[in-house]
Design an enzyme around this catalytic site. Structure first.
Site, PDB file in Angstrom:
ATOM      1  N   LYS A  49       4.051  -6.489   5.451  1.00  0.00           N
ATOM      2  CA  LYS A  49       3.199  -6.073   6.565  1.00  0.00           C
ATOM      3  C   LYS A  49       3.582  -6.752   7.882  1.00  0.00           C
ATOM      4  O   LYS A  49       3.252  -6.249   8.960  1.00  0.00           O
ATOM      5  CB  LYS A  49       1.732  -6.362   6.232  1.00  0.00           C
ATOM      6  CG  LYS A  49       1.227  -5.705   4.943  1.00  0.00           C
ATOM      7  CD  LYS A  49       1.509  -4.220   4.894  1.00  0.00           C
ATOM      8  CE  LYS A  49       0.833  -3.537   3.706  1.00  0.00           C
ATOM      9  NZ  LYS A  49       1.437  -3.930   2.417  1.00  0.00           N
ATOM     10  N   TYR A 263      -5.798   0.565  -9.360  1.00  0.00           N
ATOM     11  CA  TYR A 263      -5.320  -0.353  -8.332  1.00  0.00           C
ATOM     12  C   TYR A 263      -5.788  -1.775  -8.628  1.00  0.00           C
ATOM     13  O   TYR A 263      -6.981  -2.016  -8.877  1.00  0.00           O
ATOM     14  CB  TYR A 263      -5.835   0.085  -6.964  1.00  0.00           C
ATOM     15  CG  TYR A 263      -5.504  -0.897  -5.860  1.00  0.00           C
ATOM     16  CD1 TYR A 263      -4.313  -0.793  -5.157  1.00  0.00           C
ATOM     17  CD2 TYR A 263      -6.380  -1.933  -5.545  1.00  0.00           C
ATOM     18  CE1 TYR A 263      -3.996  -1.695  -4.149  1.00  0.00           C
ATOM     19  CE2 TYR A 263      -6.071  -2.847  -4.545  1.00  0.00           C
ATOM     20  CZ  TYR A 263      -4.887  -2.720  -3.856  1.00  0.00           C
ATOM     21  OH  TYR A 263      -4.579  -3.629  -2.874  1.00  0.00           O
ATOM     22  N   TYR A 289       1.313  -5.055  -6.218  1.00  0.00           N
ATOM     23  CA  TYR A 289       2.325  -4.165  -5.645  1.00  0.00           C
ATOM     24  C   TYR A 289       3.715  -4.397  -6.251  1.00  0.00           C
ATOM     25  O   TYR A 289       4.207  -3.600  -7.045  1.00  0.00           O
ATOM     26  CB  TYR A 289       2.382  -4.340  -4.117  1.00  0.00           C
ATOM     27  CG  TYR A 289       1.125  -3.892  -3.427  1.00  0.00           C
ATOM     28  CD1 TYR A 289       0.939  -2.564  -3.051  1.00  0.00           C
ATOM     29  CD2 TYR A 289       0.109  -4.791  -3.152  1.00  0.00           C
ATOM     30  CE1 TYR A 289      -0.225  -2.140  -2.426  1.00  0.00           C
ATOM     31  CE2 TYR A 289      -1.067  -4.390  -2.514  1.00  0.00           C
ATOM     32  CZ  TYR A 289      -1.221  -3.061  -2.157  1.00  0.00           C
ATOM     33  OH  TYR A 289      -2.367  -2.655  -1.552  1.00  0.00           O
TER      34      TYR A 289
END
Length: 331
Positions: A49, A263, A289
């Site tokens: 990010k 998730y 992830y």
């Protein structure tokens, strides 16, 4: 240059390394595997990010914002890096945390990224799963304005056309490293969730006329929904940089067979992958992830789907989240 017209603030340690993983490659008995170390971007323990925030934060500053409003799951890597970037740039940070994981443990609720969010002084607001976050962020932005401040909204994962520029840039950087190291790369693999990383990468690759296929390993939603989400953002990003039409629908490929129960819910294959990279290469990956992305890549190598040609795995960072899963990871 492709991105020279866009405002950008330096936040990341770039270029990140491209490293060979000889012991993992030998262990799996398949192609040579390389890792693009975007866990080494530097900001707040690093992660993907930070590249996106170089462009998002620059636009916020250009617009005169003094407060960032953003959203993420409780253990969001994006929130952690956004909170740190806000500190670095002298901005306030309002965070909407989504309780996306049912029945969280105490470490999940208080440790890992959440602890770092608090250390960086972000104002954390908690919301139930399924909240309309576009509306909720708008409401928070209105609150910020009524207090006499100027907000700038960054969507989850900084995954819009502005944030995706960070991974257009990463694609250019990676292609240069591949050329400099004289590597023959047949596949690029990465985890895909909010779409900005995969979307930006495919735009950068195609804008540079690269034919290296990109595979996203999904961590959240089913394949068709994930691919459509990535494709829509890729098209928007391509038009934004003046390369409309450079990405075709068939360029966007996701495999969502490794999500498991949902998730942020650990899987046995993720656990195996995280331990394998730690014990064969001394590298830390995250359980949400990159761990599930690795699990997918490892399985596809084992079953022969990724057996032809060398691979680059893009490491999106996030090892801080390991501490939030201390009671669930099998070591």
């Amino acid at each position: 240059m492709l991105l020279s017209d866009f405002p950008r603030v330096p936040l990341a340690h770039l270029p990140t390394p491209l490293e060979h993983l000889p012991r993992l490659s030998e262990h799996l008995g398949g192609p040579d595997i390389y890792v693009k170390r975007d866990d080494c971007t530097g900001l707040a323990t690093g992660g993907n990010k930070t590249r996106k925030l170089e462009f998002s934060m620059a636009e916020a500053l250009q617009q005169g914002a003094d407060t960032i409003v953003t959203v993420g799951a409780v253990q969001s890597n994006h929130v952690r890096q956004t909170a740190a970037a806000a500190c670095k740039l002298g901005l306030k940070c309002e965070v909407l945390l989504e309780h996306r994981v049912a029945h969280p443990s105490e470490p999940y609720a208080k440790s890992g990224n959440v602890l770092l969010d608090r250390i960086f002084g972000a104002n954390l607001r908690e919301y139930p799963s399924g909240t309309d976050f576009e509306l909720a962020m708008s409401d928070v932005a209105d609150e910020v304005r009524s207090a006499g401040r100027k907000p700038y909204i960054i969507p989850g994962g900084a995954s819009n056309k502005v944030g995706a520029l960070g991974y257009v840039n990463c694609a250019l950087e990676l292609l240069e490293q591949i050329q400099d190291q004289r590597l023959d790369i047949a596949h690029i693999v990465t985890a895909t969730g909010s779409a900005g990383t995969q979307g930006g990468l495919i735009v950068g690759l195609k804008a540079m006329q690269s034919n290296i296929p990109l595979l996203g390993i999904g961590v959240n939603i089913p394949q068709q929904a994930q691919e459509e989400k990535v494709y829509a953002l890729a098209c928007e990003t391509a038009e934004y940089i003046g390369k409309p039409g450079c990405v075709a629908r068939e360029d966007v490929v996701a495999n969502c067979d490794y999500v498991g129960e949902g998730y942020g819910v650990p899987t046995d294959s993720m656990n195996e992958a995280v331990l394998m990279l730690a014990r064969y290469e001394g590298l830390l990956f995250d359980p949400v992830y990159s761990g599930k992305g690795l699990a997918g890549m490892i399985d596809l190598i084992r079953n022969g789907s990724l057996s032809s040609g060398n691979i680059v795995f893009l490491h999106t960072g996030g090892s801080a989240a390991l501490f939030a899963y201390v009671d669930q990871l099998q070591t």
